[in-house]
Design a protein around this motif. Structure first.
Motif, short mmCIF file in Angstrom:
data_model
loop_
_atom_site.label_atom_id
_atom_site.label_comp_id
_atom_site.label_asym_id
_atom_site.label_seq_id
_atom_site.Cartn_x
_atom_site.Cartn_y
_atom_site.Cartn_z
N TYR A 34 0.81 -1.21 0.00
CA TYR A 34 0.00 0.00 0.00
C TYR A 34 0.85 1.27 0.00
O TYR A 34 0.47 2.28 -0.56
CB TYR A 34 -0.95 0.01 1.19
N LYS A 37 4.03 3.53 -4.65
CA LYS A 37 3.30 4.49 -5.49
C LYS A 37 2.48 3.72 -6.51
O LYS A 37 2.67 3.83 -7.71
CB LYS A 37 4.28 5.44 -6.16
N TRP A 38 1.51 2.97 -6.01
CA TRP A 38 0.68 2.12 -6.85
C TRP A 38 -0.22 2.92 -7.77
O TRP A 38 -0.58 2.48 -8.85
CB TRP A 38 -0.16 1.19 -5.98
N TYR A 39 -0.55 4.12 -7.36
CA TYR A 39 -1.48 4.95 -8.14
C TYR A 39 -0.86 5.52 -9.40
O TYR A 39 -1.56 6.02 -10.26
CB TYR A 39 -2.02 6.08 -7.26
N THR A 40 0.46 5.42 -9.56
CA THR A 40 1.11 5.93 -10.76
C THR A 40 1.24 4.87 -11.86
O THR A 40 1.70 5.18 -12.95
CB THR A 40 2.52 6.47 -10.43
N ASN A 41 0.83 3.66 -11.57
CA ASN A 41 0.95 2.55 -12.53
C ASN A 41 -0.34 2.36 -13.31
O ASN A 41 -1.35 3.03 -13.08
CB ASN A 41 1.32 1.26 -11.80
N THR A 42 -0.31 1.41 -14.21
CA THR A 42 -1.47 1.14 -15.06
C THR A 42 -2.59 0.50 -14.25
O THR A 42 -2.37 -0.02 -13.15
CB THR A 42 -1.07 0.19 -16.20
N ILE A 43 -3.79 0.54 -14.79
CA ILE A 43 -4.95 -0.04 -14.13
C ILE A 43 -4.77 -1.55 -13.93
O ILE A 43 -5.13 -2.09 -12.88
CB ILE A 43 -6.23 0.23 -14.95
N GLN A 46 -2.58 -2.01 -10.98
CA GLN A 46 -3.29 -1.66 -9.76
C GLN A 46 -4.23 -2.78 -9.33
O GLN A 46 -4.33 -3.08 -8.14
CB GLN A 46 -4.08 -0.36 -9.96
N LYS A 47 -4.89 -3.41 -10.30
CA LYS A 47 -5.77 -4.53 -9.98
C LYS A 47 -4.98 -5.70 -9.42
O LYS A 47 -5.42 -6.38 -8.48
CB LYS A 47 -6.54 -4.97 -11.22
N LEU A 49 -2.11 -5.49 -7.76
CA LEU A 49 -1.71 -5.13 -6.40
C LEU A 49 -2.87 -5.25 -5.42
O LEU A 49 -2.69 -5.67 -4.28
CB LEU A 49 -1.13 -3.72 -6.36
N LEU A 50 -4.06 -4.86 -5.86
CA LEU A 50 -5.24 -4.97 -5.01
C LEU A 50 -5.49 -6.44 -4.64
O LEU A 50 -5.78 -6.76 -3.48
CB LEU A 50 -6.46 -4.37 -5.70
#
Length: 95
Positions: A34, A37-43, A46-47, A49-50
């Motif tokens: 968490y 900087k997961w929010y700077t990567n592709t969707i 991000q999925k 990582l989630l």
């Protein structure tokens, strides 16, 4: 008999201590994921990582024949009960 008991307890410790450490590492993994900087990567990333964070939130435990979880608390309980049993047997055999 005491040597056998000591060897059994040492073998049990060889399973419980790494199992507890593994559970702590899984718990720390979701926090570390968490803080990246997961929010700077592709969707898609991000999925992924989630999914990894959700899986790492469930704490894995080794189970002893499906009866009880094997962790450090269980190990401490087994040691206490073993020494209590030893003390009772020693008192019975001495009298």
């Amino acid at each position: 008999m005491s040597a056998t008991l000591t060897l059994v307890l040492l073998q049990f410790a060889c399973y419980t201590i790494p199992a507890e450490q593994l559970a702590f590492e899984f718990n720390d993994l979701s926090s570390v994921l968490y803080t990246t900087k997961w929010y700077t990567n592709t969707i898609q990333f991000q999925k992924l990582l989630l999914f990894m964070m959700a899986k790492s939130q469930t704490i894995p435990y080794f189970t002893g024949a499906g009866i009880m979880n094997i962790n450090v608390d269980t190990f401490g309980s087994v040691i206490k009960k073993s020494f209590s049993f030893y003390a009772i047997m020693k008192n019975i055999l001495i009298k």
